[in-house]
Design a protein around this motif. Structure first.
Motif, mmCIF file in Angstrom:
data_model
loop_
_atom_site.group_PDB
_atom_site.id
_atom_site.type_symbol
_atom_site.label_atom_id
_atom_site.label_comp_id
_atom_site.label_asym_id
_atom_site.label_seq_id
_atom_site.Cartn_x
_atom_site.Cartn_y
_atom_site.Cartn_z
ATOM 1 N N ALA A 116 0.823 -1.211 0.000
ATOM 2 C CA ALA A 116 0.000 0.000 0.000
ATOM 3 C C ALA A 116 0.856 1.260 0.000
ATOM 4 C CB ALA A 116 -0.911 0.016 1.216
ATOM 5 N N ASP A 117 0.269 2.342 -0.472
ATOM 6 C CA ASP A 117 0.762 3.680 -0.184
ATOM 7 C C ASP A 117 -0.036 4.187 1.020
ATOM 8 O OD1 ASP A 117 2.600 3.774 -2.312
ATOM 9 O OD2 ASP A 117 1.022 4.379 -3.708
ATOM 10 N N PHE A 118 0.484 5.212 1.679
ATOM 11 C CA PHE A 118 -0.155 5.671 2.910
ATOM 12 C C PHE A 118 -0.439 7.167 2.860
ATOM 13 C CE2 PHE A 118 2.155 1.848 4.110
ATOM 14 C CZ PHE A 118 1.201 1.156 4.842
ATOM 15 N N VAL A 119 -1.584 7.548 3.418
ATOM 16 C CA VAL A 119 -1.930 8.947 3.605
ATOM 17 C C VAL A 119 -1.947 9.205 5.107
ATOM 18 C CG1 VAL A 119 -3.638 10.755 3.245
ATOM 19 C CG2 VAL A 119 -3.291 9.013 1.494
ATOM 20 N N VAL A 120 -1.113 10.135 5.547
ATOM 21 C CA VAL A 120 -1.014 10.497 6.961
ATOM 22 C C VAL A 120 -1.623 11.882 7.123
ATOM 23 C CG1 VAL A 120 0.524 10.871 8.921
ATOM 24 C CG2 VAL A 120 1.093 9.130 7.197
ATOM 25 N N THR A 121 -2.726 11.968 7.833
ATOM 26 C CA THR A 121 -3.397 13.257 8.020
ATOM 27 C C THR A 121 -3.233 13.722 9.454
ATOM 28 O OG1 THR A 121 -5.525 12.178 8.492
ATOM 29 C CG2 THR A 121 -5.098 12.836 6.213
ATOM 30 N N PHE A 122 -2.911 14.993 9.593
ATOM 31 C CA PHE A 122 -2.804 15.625 10.904
ATOM 32 C C PHE A 122 -4.090 16.406 11.157
ATOM 33 C CE2 PHE A 122 1.440 15.168 9.115
ATOM 34 C CZ PHE A 122 2.104 14.509 10.130
ATOM 35 N N CYS A 123 -4.713 16.155 12.311
ATOM 36 C CA CYS A 123 -5.994 16.778 12.682
ATOM 37 C C CYS A 123 -7.110 16.361 11.724
ATOM 38 C CB CYS A 123 -5.887 18.300 12.722
ATOM 39 S SG CYS A 123 -4.599 18.931 13.816
ATOM 40 N N GLY A 124 -6.982 15.192 11.114
ATOM 41 C CA GLY A 124 -8.019 14.664 10.232
ATOM 42 C C GLY A 124 -8.754 13.514 10.888
ATOM 43 N N SER A 125 -9.473 12.757 10.066
ATOM 44 C CA SER A 125 -10.266 11.642 10.566
ATOM 45 C C SER A 125 -9.821 10.345 9.900
ATOM 46 C CB SER A 125 -11.749 11.878 10.281
ATOM 47 O OG SER A 125 -12.500 10.700 10.491
ATOM 48 N N ARG A 126 -9.926 9.242 10.646
ATOM 49 C CA ARG A 126 -9.594 7.934 10.073
ATOM 50 C C ARG A 126 -10.552 7.546 8.962
ATOM 51 N NH1 ARG A 126 -10.752 3.944 13.180
ATOM 52 N NH2 ARG A 126 -11.876 5.123 14.777
ATOM 53 N N ASN A 127 -11.742 8.095 8.953
ATOM 54 C CA ASN A 127 -12.783 7.666 8.017
ATOM 55 C C ASN A 127 -13.135 8.720 6.976
ATOM 56 O OD1 ASN A 127 -13.176 5.177 9.493
ATOM 57 N ND2 ASN A 127 -14.227 6.399 11.049
ATOM 58 N N GLN A 128 -12.395 9.806 6.925
ATOM 59 C CA GLN A 128 -12.749 10.857 5.992
ATOM 60 C C GLN A 128 -12.337 10.513 4.563
ATOM 61 O OE1 GLN A 128 -9.849 13.608 8.013
ATOM 62 N NE2 GLN A 128 -9.803 14.495 5.978
ATOM 63 N N THR A 129 -13.018 11.127 3.601
ATOM 64 C CA THR A 129 -12.673 10.961 2.200
ATOM 65 C C THR A 129 -11.341 11.641 1.946
ATOM 66 O OG1 THR A 129 -15.005 10.988 1.617
ATOM 67 C CG2 THR A 129 -13.420 11.370 -0.168
ATOM 68 N N LEU A 130 -10.461 10.966 1.195
ATOM 69 C CA LEU A 130 -9.164 11.550 0.907
ATOM 70 C C LEU A 130 -9.321 12.769 0.021
ATOM 71 C CD1 LEU A 130 -7.091 8.305 0.304
ATOM 72 C CD2 LEU A 130 -7.251 9.692 2.354
#
Length: 286
Positions: A232-246
């Motif tokens: 996989a590739d990974f998206v790391v979000t700060f102050c985001g949600s585990r379930n949000q649309t990328l």
């Protein structure tokens, strides 16, 4: 003999197919960082065996990509409240990793840590063992296996026990771990409490777990925290949600639109294009 212009068309088409396809073999994996916070952050990226790394600034609503080599293992986190001079020297309120903009040491607690071990199977998690400074969520893209999201998307600063609160001018800027504050074997899972049978959740770690149910809350909190995926590739979000649309560059309805779109290309895309290339080649030859 084919006309020179025909040969040119064929070569151009094949070049487009090869150039447009993602890298084969899965030898490298891409991390895309997205800052949904209202403040500027300075992401830290360090290999577990070498704390020297580059650095960059991520302003609100910006994103940045990082390519990890095969077999990479390390940690990712956010530094906050940083102040660096023109020579790159300075310090951060939380998450500091030395005295420069480029990390020369591990993250100073309290820091929310995203941890990765890449290989045939990729292992990843978000840890609060060293405390909490910002919410972090990790999403795996186009991998195979379970590949569920990891992270802590709640804000522990709003629920931090008073004994653990780190403050600046009366404002809670981070939440320390019980180990960092009290330094006992019981809270640090050391000495007589250095194994899963004797290191048990404390009231402090339980309060962390109630806000962040899929993040490490203490050293042996493996069953509900470690995630696995392959390729996989990974998206790391700060102050985001585990379930949000990328985020995408055309998604203007999102409250925070990343400056660079992350849109992964399926690894099977190049396979689908090869038959078209052969068909085009036969058409040119005729």
């Amino acid at each position: 003999m084919a006309h020179p212009y025909t040969a040119f068309l064929k070569l151009t088409f094949i070049f487009i197919v090869i150039a447009s396809a993602p890298e084969l073999g899965g030898s490298k994996q891409t991390f895309t960082f997205v800052n949904y916070c209202k403040e500027t952050i300075w992401p830290g990226i360090t290999h577990n065996d070498n704390f020297t790394s580059g650095s960059f600034i991520l302003k609100p609503c910006q994103s940045q990509a990082f390519t990890a080599p095969s077999g990479w293992n390390g940690r990712i986190w956010a530094r906050t409240g940083c102040n660096f001079d023109k020579n790159g020297s300075g310090k951060c309120q939380t998450g500091g990793c030395g005295t420069g903009m480029n990390c020369s040491a591990p993250a100073s607690p309290p820091s929310t840590l995203a941890e990765f071990t890449l290989g045939e199977i990729d292992y990843y998690d978000v840890s609060l063992v060293d405390g909490f400074n910002l919410p972090i969520a990790v999403q795996a893209v186009n991998g195979t296996g379970n590949c569920s999201s990891a992270g802590c998307d709640g804000d522990l600063r709003q629920n931090c026990p008073s004994q653990l609160a780190m403050k600046d001018n009366g404002k809670v800027i981070a939440c320390r771990s019980a180990c960092d504050v009290f330094k006992t074997d019981e809270y640090c899972c050391t000495g007589q409490h250095g194994d899963p049978g004797t290191c048990l959740p404390s009231n402090y770690s339980k309060s962390f777990k109630s806000v962040c149910p899929v993040a490490y809350s203490y050293a042996y909190d493996d069953p509900t925290s470690v995630k696995t995926c392959s390729g996989a590739d990974f998206v790391v979000t700060f102050c985001g949600s585990r379930n949000q649309t990328l985020p995408t560059s055309h998604d203007n309805q999102r409250p925070c639109n990343a400056s660079k779109a992350y849109k992964a290309i399926p690894q099977s895309w190049w396979v689908l294009m090869l038959p078209l290339a052969f068909m085009f080649n036969s058409w040119i030859a005729s």
